[in-house]
Design a protein around this motif. Structure first.
Motif, PDB file in Angstrom:
ATOM      1  N   VAL A 163       0.750  -1.177   0.080  1.00  0.00           N
ATOM      2  CA  VAL A 163      -0.109   0.011  -0.084  1.00  0.00           C
ATOM      3  C   VAL A 163       0.786   1.360   0.076  1.00  0.00           C
ATOM      4  O   VAL A 163       1.934   1.216   0.631  1.00  0.00           O
ATOM      5  CB  VAL A 163      -0.995  -0.101   1.225  1.00  0.00           C
ATOM      6  N   THR A 164       0.523   2.308  -0.833  1.00  0.00           N
ATOM      7  CA  THR A 164       1.297   3.427  -0.787  1.00  0.00           C
ATOM      8  C   THR A 164       0.379   4.771  -0.605  1.00  0.00           C
ATOM      9  O   THR A 164       0.889   5.820  -0.236  1.00  0.00           O
ATOM     10  CB  THR A 164       1.962   3.834  -2.128  1.00  0.00           C
ATOM     11  N   VAL A 165      -1.066   4.457  -0.728  1.00  0.00           N
ATOM     12  CA  VAL A 165      -2.027   5.511  -0.536  1.00  0.00           C
ATOM     13  C   VAL A 165      -3.145   5.135   0.587  1.00  0.00           C
ATOM     14  O   VAL A 165      -3.788   4.031   0.014  1.00  0.00           O
ATOM     15  CB  VAL A 165      -2.705   6.024  -1.749  1.00  0.00           C
ATOM     16  N   ASP A 166      -3.343   5.909   1.659  1.00  0.00           N
ATOM     17  CA  ASP A 166      -4.178   5.306   2.721  1.00  0.00           C
ATOM     18  C   ASP A 166      -4.784   6.718   3.180  1.00  0.00           C
ATOM     19  O   ASP A 166      -4.147   7.550   3.644  1.00  0.00           O
ATOM     20  CB  ASP A 166      -3.461   4.740   3.724  1.00  0.00           C
ATOM     21  N   GLY A 167      -6.137   6.572   3.086  1.00  0.00           N
ATOM     22  CA  GLY A 167      -6.877   7.703   3.569  1.00  0.00           C
ATOM     23  C   GLY A 167      -7.798   7.327   4.861  1.00  0.00           C
ATOM     24  O   GLY A 167      -8.826   7.859   5.363  1.00  0.00           O
ATOM     25  N   SER A 168      -7.599   6.169   5.458  1.00  0.00           N
ATOM     26  CA  SER A 168      -8.286   5.652   6.572  1.00  0.00           C
ATOM     27  C   SER A 168      -9.990   5.602   6.271  1.00  0.00           C
ATOM     28  O   SER A 168     -10.651   6.092   7.170  1.00  0.00           O
ATOM     29  CB  SER A 168      -7.959   6.356   7.743  1.00  0.00           C
ATOM     30  N   ASP A 169     -10.161   5.015   5.422  1.00  0.00           N
ATOM     31  CA  ASP A 169     -11.707   5.218   4.908  1.00  0.00           C
ATOM     32  C   ASP A 169     -12.463   4.238   5.966  1.00  0.00           C
ATOM     33  O   ASP A 169     -13.679   4.549   6.281  1.00  0.00           O
ATOM     34  CB  ASP A 169     -11.994   4.417   3.478  1.00  0.00           C
ATOM     35  N   TRP A 170     -11.706   3.357   6.371  1.00  0.00           N
ATOM     36  CA  TRP A 170     -12.307   2.512   7.543  1.00  0.00           C
ATOM     37  C   TRP A 170     -12.903   3.277   8.832  1.00  0.00           C
ATOM     38  O   TRP A 170     -13.875   2.910   9.245  1.00  0.00           O
ATOM     39  CB  TRP A 170     -11.612   1.159   8.201  1.00  0.00           C
ATOM     40  N   ASN A 171     -12.154   4.393   9.094  1.00  0.00           N
ATOM     41  CA  ASN A 171     -12.610   5.131   9.961  1.00  0.00           C
ATOM     42  C   ASN A 171     -13.664   6.060   9.784  1.00  0.00           C
ATOM     43  O   ASN A 171     -14.524   6.399  10.587  1.00  0.00           O
ATOM     44  CB  ASN A 171     -11.355   6.106  10.508  1.00  0.00           C
ATOM     45  N   ASP A 193     -18.400  14.297  -0.080  1.00  0.00           N
ATOM     46  CA  ASP A 193     -17.145  15.220  -0.275  1.00  0.00           C
ATOM     47  C   ASP A 193     -15.960  14.870   0.270  1.00  0.00           C
ATOM     48  O   ASP A 193     -15.072  14.837  -0.201  1.00  0.00           O
ATOM     49  CB  ASP A 193     -17.821  16.672  -0.284  1.00  0.00           C
ATOM     50  N   LEU A 194     -16.155  14.596   1.794  1.00  0.00           N
ATOM     51  CA  LEU A 194     -15.143  14.336   2.696  1.00  0.00           C
ATOM     52  C   LEU A 194     -14.651  12.936   2.116  1.00  0.00           C
ATOM     53  O   LEU A 194     -13.368  12.895   2.215  1.00  0.00           O
ATOM     54  CB  LEU A 194     -15.726  14.380   4.119  1.00  0.00           C
ATOM     55  N   TYR A 195     -15.066  12.016   1.915  1.00  0.00           N
ATOM     56  CA  TYR A 195     -14.697  10.715   1.321  1.00  0.00           C
ATOM     57  C   TYR A 195     -13.750  10.987   0.136  1.00  0.00           C
ATOM     58  O   TYR A 195     -12.644  10.474   0.053  1.00  0.00           O
ATOM     59  CB  TYR A 195     -15.844   9.784   1.039  1.00  0.00           C
ATOM     60  N   VAL A 196     -14.234  11.575  -0.973  1.00  0.00           N
ATOM     61  CA  VAL A 196     -13.637  11.832  -2.069  1.00  0.00           C
ATOM     62  C   VAL A 196     -12.260  12.634  -1.924  1.00  0.00           C
ATOM     63  O   VAL A 196     -11.121  12.095  -2.304  1.00  0.00           O
ATOM     64  CB  VAL A 196     -14.387  12.268  -3.197  1.00  0.00           C
ATOM     65  N   GLU A 197     -12.740  13.682  -0.978  1.00  0.00           N
ATOM     66  CA  GLU A 197     -11.520  14.993  -1.050  1.00  0.00           C
ATOM     67  C   GLU A 197     -10.422  14.146  -0.186  1.00  0.00           C
ATOM     68  O   GLU A 197      -9.280  14.249  -0.664  1.00  0.00           O
ATOM     69  CB  GLU A 197     -12.137  16.055  -0.206  1.00  0.00           C
ATOM     70  N   THR A 198     -10.736  13.257   1.053  1.00  0.00           N
ATOM     71  CA  THR A 198      -9.525  12.698   1.552  1.00  0.00           C
ATOM     72  C   THR A 198      -8.735  11.774   0.837  1.00  0.00           C
ATOM     73  O   THR A 198      -7.522  11.900   0.934  1.00  0.00           O
ATOM     74  CB  THR A 198     -10.338  11.853   2.693  1.00  0.00           C
ATOM     75  N   HIS A 199      -9.347  10.940   0.094  1.00  0.00           N
ATOM     76  CA  HIS A 199      -8.497   9.971  -0.694  1.00  0.00           C
ATOM     77  C   HIS A 199      -7.831  10.764  -1.739  1.00  0.00           C
ATOM     78  O   HIS A 199      -6.735  10.269  -2.296  1.00  0.00           O
ATOM     79  CB  HIS A 199      -9.499   8.923  -1.338  1.00  0.00           C
ATOM     80  N   VAL A 200      -8.296  11.679  -2.563  1.00  0.00           N
ATOM     81  CA  VAL A 200      -7.521  12.416  -3.447  1.00  0.00           C
ATOM     82  C   VAL A 200      -6.436  13.078  -2.869  1.00  0.00           C
ATOM     83  O   VAL A 200      -5.373  13.073  -3.401  1.00  0.00           O
ATOM     84  CB  VAL A 200      -8.337  13.273  -4.107  1.00  0.00           C
ATOM     85  N   GLU A 201      -6.646  13.632  -1.744  1.00  0.00           N
ATOM     86  CA  GLU A 201      -5.672  14.219  -1.310  1.00  0.00           C
ATOM     87  C   GLU A 201      -4.391  13.262  -0.655  1.00  0.00           C
ATOM     88  O   GLU A 201      -3.408  13.645  -0.699  1.00  0.00           O
ATOM     89  CB  GLU A 201      -6.091  15.180   0.045  1.00  0.00           C
ATOM     90  N   ALA A 202      -4.866  12.217   0.021  1.00  0.00           N
ATOM     91  CA  ALA A 202      -3.961  11.235   0.056  1.00  0.00           C
ATOM     92  C   ALA A 202      -3.106  10.759  -0.985  1.00  0.00           C
ATOM     93  O   ALA A 202      -1.774  10.478  -1.007  1.00  0.00           O
ATOM     94  CB  ALA A 202      -4.814  10.004   0.680  1.00  0.00           C
ATOM     95  N   ALA A 203      -3.919  10.668  -2.081  1.00  0.00           N
ATOM     96  CA  ALA A 203      -3.092  10.373  -3.442  1.00  0.00           C
ATOM     97  C   ALA A 203      -2.025  11.529  -3.736  1.00  0.00           C
ATOM     98  O   ALA A 203      -0.821  11.227  -4.148  1.00  0.00           O
ATOM     99  CB  ALA A 203      -3.837  10.027  -4.550  1.00  0.00           C
ATOM    100  N   GLU A 204      -2.392  12.739  -3.589  1.00  0.00           N
ATOM    101  CA  GLU A 204      -1.389  13.625  -4.032  1.00  0.00           C
ATOM    102  C   GLU A 204      -0.338  13.723  -3.050  1.00  0.00           C
ATOM    103  O   GLU A 204       0.881  14.040  -3.341  1.00  0.00           O
ATOM    104  CB  GLU A 204      -2.356  15.122  -3.919  1.00  0.00           C
ATOM    105  N   PHE A 205      -0.612  13.402  -1.691  1.00  0.00           N
ATOM    106  CA  PHE A 205       0.478  13.510  -0.882  1.00  0.00           C
ATOM    107  C   PHE A 205       1.357  12.239  -1.161  1.00  0.00           C
ATOM    108  O   PHE A 205       2.655  12.506  -1.023  1.00  0.00           O
ATOM    109  CB  PHE A 205      -0.039  13.170   0.622  1.00  0.00           C
ATOM    110  N   ALA A 206       0.885  11.141  -1.428  1.00  0.00           N
ATOM    111  CA  ALA A 206       2.011  10.096  -1.897  1.00  0.00           C
ATOM    112  C   ALA A 206       2.705  10.534  -3.090  1.00  0.00           C
ATOM    113  O   ALA A 206       3.803  10.062  -3.280  1.00  0.00           O
ATOM    114  CB  ALA A 206       1.141   8.734  -1.968  1.00  0.00           C
ATOM    115  N   ASP A 207       1.978  10.906  -4.004  1.00  0.00           N
ATOM    116  CA  ASP A 207       2.959  11.402  -5.307  1.00  0.00           C
ATOM    117  C   ASP A 207       4.086  12.364  -4.724  1.00  0.00           C
ATOM    118  O   ASP A 207       5.189  12.035  -5.305  1.00  0.00           O
ATOM    119  CB  ASP A 207       1.965  12.022  -6.192  1.00  0.00           C
ATOM    120  N   ARG A 208       3.979  13.399  -4.022  1.00  0.00           N
ATOM    121  CA  ARG A 208       4.935  14.261  -3.574  1.00  0.00           C
ATOM    122  C   ARG A 208       6.068  13.373  -2.766  1.00  0.00           C
ATOM    123  O   ARG A 208       7.164  13.691  -2.973  1.00  0.00           O
ATOM    124  CB  ARG A 208       4.453  15.351  -2.508  1.00  0.00           C
ATOM    125  N   LEU A 209       5.511  12.346  -1.769  1.00  0.00           N
ATOM    126  CA  LEU A 209       6.473  11.523  -1.027  1.00  0.00           C
ATOM    127  C   LEU A 209       7.303  10.854  -2.016  1.00  0.00           C
ATOM    128  O   LEU A 209       8.206  10.583  -1.846  1.00  0.00           O
ATOM    129  CB  LEU A 209       5.844  10.936   0.023  1.00  0.00           C
TER     130      LEU A 209
END
Length: 310
Positions: A163-171, A193-209
């Motif tokens: 796994v490289t992208v995680d937005g804690s959808d379970w939470n 909106d929160l669900y989508v935004e959180t996971h898109v932001e998580a992907a963007e963070f992982a791209d930078r990392l």
């Protein structure tokens, strides 16, 4: 003459420019077949996930299966739902039999649990030789146990279902379920909106990392769970990713990326692979998407979805 000169300049600029960025990501779902969620029956959820992935044009996602879930009170039909994912073009892999934490047991007992799941999975269509650690727990600070399990997986022909992208959808789903049980009004549009935004932001963070830690853009792997929220909004999530320039690729493509073979050596082995690589390489914090910290995520949910004050 001027036209020729301009064409030559543009050609030189193109040759000097870096390669076009490639933001590629595969989608994976843990814990199938999962128990009933806050909004849907297990059958309704599976049908909606399949339809949402098809509508979004996702040709192949991966479902990491926990066969022990079949024994749950609402586990009836779970085998049929797993088969339906495969029939829709998706793949399945091993996520243990009983979803244990490696830190809580011996390496031998842990591998036996993997074998029990493997016996159930053996011979099924769509099976891939990947194993995903429950809780992304590779043994914590116990390196001997970590290495014993890594060796055991290799001996079984299994590779890390990383796994490289995680937005804690379970939470997010747990919070929604708790609110529903408490009879609180839930703003479903805000939840989407929160669900989508959180996971898109998580992907963007992982791209930078990834760029920081590897100097390139690996194929990312997003961790989702077989949740009601995914059933409602997986197509919206895919649309949100594409809006940010992401291409959705098959899980098979992700596992051909060189990152899949990396086994970082860090003081504690738990969490996503990209975080561990960054830690090993000395990339300074933050190496962890902020909304995976519940003290940040939970108040955000309450404010945006339940419209509660601080």
């Amino acid at each position: 003459m001027m036209r020729c000169l301009m064409a030559a300049i543009l050609l030189l600029l193109a040759m000097a420019s870096p390669a076009v960025a490639q933001k590629r990501i595969a989608l994976t779902f843990d814990d199938a077949p999962r128990a009933r969620g806050p909004f849907l029956t297990p059958d309704e959820r599976a049908a909606r996930i399949i339809a949402g992935l098809r509508r979004a044009g996702v040709r192949q996602a991966a479902f990491f299966v926990v066969p022990g879930n079949l024994a749950a009170p609402d586990g009836a039909g779970g085998e049929r739902r797993v088969a339906a994912y495969v029939a829709a073009g998706h793949v399945i892999a091993n996520h243990s039999f009983s979803h244990p934490a490696l830190k809580a047991m011996t390496a031998d007992a842990y591998l036996a649990d993997i074998d029990r799941a493997g016996a159930w999975l053996q011979g099924r269509k769509g099976l891939r030789p990947w194993y995903r650690y429950p809780f992304l727990d590779e043994g914590g600070t116990d390196k001997a146990k970590r290495d014993a399990v890594r060796a055991g997986l290799a001996a079984r022909g299994l590779s890390n279902g990383y796994v490289t992208v995680d937005g804690s959808d379970w939470n997010i789903e747990n919070l929604a379920g708790a609110a529903r049980r408490a009879g609180k009004p839930i703003d479903m549009d805000a939840l989407r909106d929160l669900y989508v935004e959180t996971h898109v932001e998580a992907a963007e963070f992982a791209d930078r990392l990834g760029r920081q830690a590897l100097g390139r853009q690996p194929v990312q792997v997003m961790l989702l769970h077989e949740t009601d929220l995914a059933a409602y909004w997986i197509a919206d999530l895919v649309a949100g990713l594409r809006k940010k320039g992401w291409t959705i690729v098959k899980a098979d493509v992700a596992h051909r990326d060189p990152i899949a073979k990396l086994r970082p050596d860090t003081p504690s082995a738990q969490g996503n692979l990209l975080e561990a690589i960054a830690w090993e390489k000395g990339v300074p914090a933050p190496r962890w998407y902020e909304r995976n910290t519940l003290s940040i995520a939970d108040p955000l949910f309450r404010a945006r979805v339940l419209h509660e004050g601080p």
